[in-house]
Design a protein around this motif. Structure first.
Motif, PDB file in Angstrom:
ATOM      1  N   ALA A  99       0.805  -1.226   0.000  1.00 60.87           N
ATOM      2  CA  ALA A  99       0.000   0.000   0.000  1.00 60.87           C
ATOM      3  C   ALA A  99       0.838   1.277   0.000  1.00 60.87           C
ATOM      4  N   ASP A 100       1.885   1.318   0.804  1.00 63.77           N
ATOM      5  CA  ASP A 100       2.661   2.549   0.991  1.00 63.77           C
ATOM      6  C   ASP A 100       3.982   2.489   0.227  1.00 63.77           C
ATOM      7  N   ILE A 101       3.885   2.180  -1.084  1.00 61.08           N
ATOM      8  CA  ILE A 101       5.081   1.980  -1.895  1.00 61.08           C
ATOM      9  C   ILE A 101       5.843   3.280  -2.149  1.00 61.08           C
ATOM     10  N   ALA A 102       5.128   4.403  -2.186  1.00 61.14           N
ATOM     11  CA  ALA A 102       5.783   5.692  -2.478  1.00 61.14           C
ATOM     12  C   ALA A 102       6.926   5.966  -1.509  1.00 61.14           C
ATOM     13  N   LYS A 103       6.772   5.554  -0.260  1.00 58.61           N
ATOM     14  CA  LYS A 103       7.815   5.769   0.750  1.00 58.61           C
ATOM     15  C   LYS A 103       9.072   4.987   0.410  1.00 58.61           C
ATOM     16  N   ILE A 105       9.971   4.173  -2.715  1.00 57.19           N
ATOM     17  CA  ILE A 105      10.526   4.662  -3.977  1.00 57.19           C
ATOM     18  C   ILE A 105      11.306   5.956  -3.757  1.00 57.19           C
ATOM     19  N   GLY A 106      10.690   6.897  -3.050  1.00 56.62           N
ATOM     20  CA  GLY A 106      11.362   8.168  -2.796  1.00 56.62           C
ATOM     21  C   GLY A 106      11.362   9.075  -4.017  1.00 56.62           C
ATOM     22  N   LYS A 107      11.925  10.269  -3.854  1.00 53.59           N
ATOM     23  CA  LYS A 107      11.988  11.249  -4.943  1.00 53.59           C
ATOM     24  C   LYS A 107      12.855  10.725  -6.077  1.00 53.59           C
ATOM     25  N   ARG A 108      12.258  10.599  -7.258  1.00 59.39           N
ATOM     26  CA  ARG A 108      12.954  10.113  -8.453  1.00 59.39           C
ATOM     27  C   ARG A 108      13.662   8.788  -8.217  1.00 59.39           C
ATOM     28  N   GLY A 109      13.084   7.979  -7.341  1.00 54.39           N
ATOM     29  CA  GLY A 109      13.614   6.642  -7.119  1.00 54.39           C
ATOM     30  C   GLY A 109      14.839   6.576  -6.241  1.00 54.39           C
ATOM     31  N   GLN A 110      15.158   7.667  -5.530  1.00 52.47           N
ATOM     32  CA  GLN A 110      16.395   7.701  -4.741  1.00 52.47           C
ATOM     33  C   GLN A 110      16.398   6.666  -3.625  1.00 52.47           C
ATOM     34  N   THR A 111      15.261   6.513  -2.923  1.00 55.42           N
ATOM     35  CA  THR A 111      15.200   5.525  -1.841  1.00 55.42           C
ATOM     36  C   THR A 111      15.301   4.113  -2.395  1.00 55.42           C
ATOM     37  N   LEU A 112      14.600   3.870  -3.499  1.00 53.41           N
ATOM     38  CA  LEU A 112      14.641   2.551  -4.138  1.00 53.41           C
ATOM     39  C   LEU A 112      16.054   2.224  -4.612  1.00 53.41           C
ATOM     40  N   ASN A 113      16.751   3.215  -5.150  1.00 53.11           N
ATOM     41  CA  ASN A 113      18.132   3.008  -5.602  1.00 53.11           C
ATOM     42  C   ASN A 113      19.051   2.688  -4.424  1.00 53.11           C
ATOM     43  N   ALA A 114      18.815   3.369  -3.296  1.00 53.09           N
ATOM     44  CA  ALA A 114      19.635   3.111  -2.106  1.00 53.09           C
ATOM     45  C   ALA A 114      19.397   1.697  -1.591  1.00 53.09           C
ATOM     46  N   LEU A 115      18.130   1.273  -1.583  1.00 53.80           N
ATOM     47  CA  LEU A 115      17.810  -0.093  -1.163  1.00 53.80           C
ATOM     48  C   LEU A 115      18.483  -1.108  -2.082  1.00 53.80           C
ATOM     49  N   GLN A 116      18.434  -0.840  -3.366  1.00 55.73           N
ATOM     50  CA  GLN A 116      19.056  -1.748  -4.340  1.00 55.73           C
ATOM     51  C   GLN A 116      20.556  -1.858  -4.106  1.00 55.73           C
ATOM     52  N   TYR A 117      21.189  -0.729  -3.842  1.00 55.43           N
ATOM     53  CA  TYR A 117      22.636  -0.718  -3.590  1.00 55.43           C
ATOM     54  C   TYR A 117      22.981  -1.563  -2.365  1.00 55.43           C
ATOM     55  N   ASP A 136      12.713  -3.496  -7.459  1.00 54.61           N
ATOM     56  CA  ASP A 136      11.647  -2.739  -8.126  1.00 54.61           C
ATOM     57  C   ASP A 136      10.430  -2.650  -7.211  1.00 54.61           C
ATOM     58  N   ALA A 137       9.575  -1.673  -7.475  1.00 57.00           N
ATOM     59  CA  ALA A 137       8.357  -1.492  -6.674  1.00 57.00           C
ATOM     60  C   ALA A 137       7.217  -1.089  -7.591  1.00 57.00           C
ATOM     61  N   GLU A 138       6.230  -1.972  -7.721  1.00 54.63           N
ATOM     62  CA  GLU A 138       5.041  -1.685  -8.540  1.00 54.63           C
ATOM     63  C   GLU A 138       5.431  -1.203  -9.942  1.00 54.63           C
ATOM     64  N   ASN A 139       6.416  -1.892 -10.557  1.00 57.64           N
ATOM     65  CA  ASN A 139       6.864  -1.583 -11.931  1.00 57.64           C
ATOM     66  C   ASN A 139       7.419  -0.170 -12.085  1.00 57.64           C
ATOM     67  N   TYR A 140       7.974   0.391 -10.997  1.00 58.51           N
ATOM     68  CA  TYR A 140       8.550   1.734 -11.085  1.00 58.51           C
ATOM     69  C   TYR A 140       9.688   1.788 -12.094  1.00 58.51           C
ATOM     70  N   ARG A 141      10.515   0.748 -12.156  1.00 57.49           N
ATOM     71  CA  ARG A 141      11.673   0.753 -13.054  1.00 57.49           C
ATOM     72  C   ARG A 141      11.251   0.934 -14.513  1.00 57.49           C
ATOM     73  N   MET A 142      10.157   0.265 -14.907  1.00 62.32           N
ATOM     74  CA  MET A 142       9.682   0.385 -16.279  1.00 62.32           C
ATOM     75  C   MET A 142       9.195   1.802 -16.553  1.00 62.32           C
ATOM     76  N   ARG A 143       8.452   2.368 -15.604  1.00 62.01           N
ATOM     77  CA  ARG A 143       7.948   3.735 -15.779  1.00 62.01           C
ATOM     78  C   ARG A 143       9.102   4.729 -15.815  1.00 62.01           C
TER      79      ARG A 143
END
Length: 207
Positions: A99-103, A105-117, A136-143
């Motif tokens: 439900a709370d995927i935006a948290k 992902i972060g701004k321009r995927g910064q949080t998601l990139n940090a998690l990936q690292y 990835d989170a809810e197909n954010y990478r494709m978007r």
């Protein structure tokens, strides 16, 4: 898969196992125990005593460790989400849904990139071969890919029209690779990466 071993000693076999587990920092159910010496108490528990010695062996699946690590981090962030792991050779994709995927992902995927690292560091800590991790989170990478492709095309047109270089914002290497790939097929411009991580960026140069 990496195999870790540790030798432990103690007054009893159980104590020796606990000491070895502390060194490995893994749960007891994940290890295979070999008793080298059961030890000996000796007279009055002192004279002629001999410590117990055990050897612990654990086979660690790096992809399972990566998934578990990501789940723990997400929980610590206070987000309820599911993580699906997809293995393809030496590539691991971890898809997050909730439900709370935006948290996450972060701004321009910064949080998601940090998690990936961070997850990639964990995976390769336990692997003999290099593993590529995609979080990835809810197909954010494709978007995000579509956004970068459109951005690249638009800025390339600007560079050609104005006949001046266009400097993009810093982005991680896998996102820069998308820009380079798209513009390699566009006539009239070339691209270079400049700067030092984490501020490395792309410059579009009109020819």
């Amino acid at each position: 898969m990496k195999q870790l071993t540790a030798t432990g000693t103690g007054q009893t076999v159980d104590e020796a196992i606990e000491n070895a587990l502390k060194e490995l920092n893994v749960a007891k159910e994940k290890v295979e125990v070999s008793i080298i010496d059961e030890g000996k108490k000796g007279i009055f528990g002192v004279f002629g005593s001999r410590p117990a010695i055990v050897k612990l062996k654990v086979n660690i699946n790096p992809m399972e460790e990566a998934k578990t690590y990501l789940e723990n981090v997400i929980a610590q962030m206070g987000v309820t989400a599911d993580v699906e792991a997809v293995e393809n050779g030496k590539e691991l994709t971890l898809n997050i849904s909730g439900a709370d995927i935006a948290k996450l992902i972060g701004k321009r995927g910064q949080t998601l990139n940090a998690l990936q690292y961070l997850v990639q560091i964990v995976a390769n800590k336990y692997s003999n071969d290099y593993i590529t991790v995609i979080v990835d989170a809810e197909n954010y990478r494709m978007r995000r890919r579509e956004t970068l492709e459109n951005l690249a095309t638009r800025l390339a047109a600007k560079a050609k029209k104005t006949k001046t270089k266009v400097v993009l914002e810093p982005m991680p290497s896998f996102e820069r690779k998308i820009i380079h790939s798209v513009l390699s097929e566009v006539e009239g411009v070339s691209t270079v990466s400049d700067g030092v991580e984490p501020n490395r960026h792309i410059i579009i140069i009109p020819e």
